[in-house]
Design an enzyme around this catalytic site. Structure first.
Site, short mmCIF file in Angstrom:
data_model
loop_
_atom_site.label_atom_id
_atom_site.label_comp_id
_atom_site.label_asym_id
_atom_site.label_seq_id
_atom_site.Cartn_x
_atom_site.Cartn_y
_atom_site.Cartn_z
N GLN A 1 -5.09 -1.79 9.29
CA GLN A 1 -5.05 -2.99 8.84
C GLN A 1 -5.53 -4.32 9.60
OE1 GLN A 1 -3.71 -3.45 5.67
NE2 GLN A 1 -3.78 -5.77 5.85
N LYS B 1 0.85 -1.22 -0.06
CA LYS B 1 0.03 0.03 0.06
C LYS B 1 0.84 1.31 0.07
CE LYS B 1 -3.60 -2.71 2.11
NZ LYS B 1 -4.66 -2.74 3.03
N ASP C 1 -11.35 2.24 3.89
CA ASP C 1 -11.62 0.73 3.51
C ASP C 1 -13.10 0.52 3.56
OD1 ASP C 1 -9.65 -1.32 3.37
OD2 ASP C 1 -9.05 -0.90 5.51
N1 LIG Z 1 -7.74 -2.87 6.37
C1 LIG Z 1 -7.69 -3.86 5.65
N2 LIG Z 1 -7.29 -4.92 6.23
C2 LIG Z 1 -7.39 -6.18 5.51
C3 LIG Z 1 -7.78 -6.04 3.94
C4 LIG Z 1 -8.03 -4.73 3.49
O1 LIG Z 1 -8.63 -4.57 2.29
N3 LIG Z 1 -8.11 -3.67 4.40
N4 LIG Z 1 -7.67 -7.00 3.27
C5 LIG Z 1 -6.96 -8.27 3.71
C6 LIG Z 1 -5.49 -8.12 3.34
N5 LIG Z 1 -5.23 -7.34 2.10
C7 LIG Z 1 -4.63 -6.14 2.03
O2 LIG Z 1 -4.69 -5.48 3.13
C8 LIG Z 1 -5.30 -8.44 1.02
C9 LIG Z 1 -5.31 -9.69 1.02
C10 LIG Z 1 -5.12 -10.53 0.15
C11 LIG Z 1 -5.18 -10.07 -1.39
C12 LIG Z 1 -4.98 -10.76 -2.49
O3 LIG Z 1 -5.01 -10.34 -3.62
N6 LIG Z 1 -5.06 -11.97 -2.45
C13 LIG Z 1 -5.03 -13.02 -3.44
C14 LIG Z 1 -3.94 -13.87 -3.51
C15 LIG Z 1 -2.44 -13.25 -3.88
C16 LIG Z 1 -1.38 -14.10 -3.64
O4 LIG Z 1 -1.38 -15.11 -2.86
O5 LIG Z 1 -0.26 -13.67 -4.07
C17 LIG Z 1 -6.13 -13.78 -3.47
O6 LIG Z 1 -6.78 -14.04 -2.35
O7 LIG Z 1 -6.72 -14.51 -4.62
C18 LIG Z 1 -4.81 -8.48 -1.52
C19 LIG Z 1 -4.99 -7.71 -0.19
C20 LIG Z 1 -7.24 -8.38 4.91
N7 LIG Z 1 -6.91 -7.25 5.88
#
Ligand SMILES: Nc1nc2c(c(=O)[nH]1)N[C@@H](CN(C=O)c1ccc(C(=O)N[C@@H](CCC(=O)O)C(=O)O)cc1)CN2
Length: 293
Positions: free
Chosen positions: A189, A145, A212
């Site tokens: 987060q 981010k 968010d």
């Molecule tokens: N304040 C927040 N906390 C969390 C969020 C959020 O949007 N805001 N989301 C998740 C964590 N996260 C970003 O922060 C996040 C998790 C997973 C992915 C993602 O693209 N996952 C892919 C796999 C990617 C890989 O394995 O390389 C998938 O699920 O297919 C992006 C962002 C929780 N906390």
């Protein structure tokens, strides 16, 4: 960013204007999510997509009930866009969406908007992240981010707290960012350590900085459909954007959403129902039993 939006930014920072500024972060985060999904897809499938994107406006996704809080112009229609989607039809065959290329396009567009804002309003948006504990996955998401902000010229701030800090210390960080006029968007987060009351902390984020979209009022307004959340959870909006930009017709479709998390599954279902009149079957999750259409 449209001329009207530049003028609005140049004006005094009203509550509404701050919400407009903050939506930039929301869209950066959405782009980041798209990029990481695309990177994962590329690794798994090892292919580039071959179809052109058909349209590109997040306000189209949201429809009149959910206008984007940032009044940006449509991206240049004349630009030659790279192929986005592999797969000839949307029937029974799997379709691979080129999220990486869509994300690049969004990032470029946001960088232009930040630049215009800087010259018109004399400042850039600021994103603050609160990170509690030392989970490696959370640390790397926050790094992405921060890097995403740097790439497009957004100022980023980080409050990093130890996992054994008190809930009140986290609340203090949120309050500081709420009061800081250079901060337009705040992310806490997730997940937070178990001893903390997540809802209390998310509720403390100023509604206008809740990029968010996890504040209970923003979630509630999304669920009510007749109301307008100021922000939508970026991962959910990213899923919708990828589908729409790939020309996949959603209106009135029957959809099964896998997962029901607050971060992705639940808001995706709500968005599909609210903006595309989809029939969403009960979210499939690890406690689901029986058969779904
Ligand atoms: N304040 C927040 N906390 C969390 C969020 C959020 O949007 N805001 N989301 C998740 C964590 N996260 C970003 O922060 C996040 C998790 C997973 C992915 C993602 O693209 N996952 C892919 C796999 C990617 C890989 O394995 O390389 C998938 O699920 O297919 C992006 C962002 C929780 N906390």
């Amino acid at each position: 960013m449209g001329g009207a939006a530049v003028a609005v930014l140049a004006a005094a920072a009203t509550r509404h204007n701050r919400a407009r500024l903050a939506s930039l972060f929301y869209r950066v985060a959405r782009g980041l999510h798209e990029a990481s999904v695309a990177a994962a897809e590329e690794e798994k499938v090892g292919t580039r997509s071959r179809r052109r994107r058909r349209r590109s406006s997040s306000s189209l996704l949201l429809g009149p009930d959910f206008p984007d809080t940032w009044d940006h112009p449509p991206r240049a229609a004349s630009r030659t866009l790279p192929p986005r989607v592999a797969g000839a039809d949307y029937g029974c065959t799997a379709t691979i969406i080129d999220g990486k290329s869509i994300a690049e396009d969004i990032r470029l567009h946001i960088a232009e908007e930040v630049c215009q804002m800087k010259s018109a309003a004399g400042h850039v948006p600021g994103l603050a992240v609160v990170l509690v504990g030392d989970r490696r996955d959370s640390e790397s998401y926050v790094r992405y981010k921060t890097k995403g902000c740097e790439e497009v010229g957004i100022k980023s701030l980080l409050a990093k707290l130890p996992g054994n800090c008190t809930e009140d210390e986290v609340m203090d960080s949120v309050s500081r960012f709420n009061e800081d006029p250079s901060v337009h968007g705040i992310l806490v987060q997730l997940p937070l350590p178990q001893h903390m009351d997540e809802e209390r902390i998310l509720s403390a984020i100023s509604l206008e900085k809740d990029v968010d979209g996890f504040h209970p009022l923003n979630v509630g307004n999304l669920a009510l459909r007749s109301r307008k959340p100021l922000f939508l959870p970026c991962a959910a909006k990213a899923c919708m954007e990828l589908l729409l930009q790939s020309g996949i017709e959603l209106m009135g479709k029957h959809v099964t959403v896998i997962g029901r998390s607050k971060v992705v599954g639940l808001p995706v279902s709500l968005l599909l129902q609210a903006s595309c009149h989809c029939q969403c079957y009960p979210c499939l999750h690890n406690k689901s039993r029986g058969h779904y259409p």
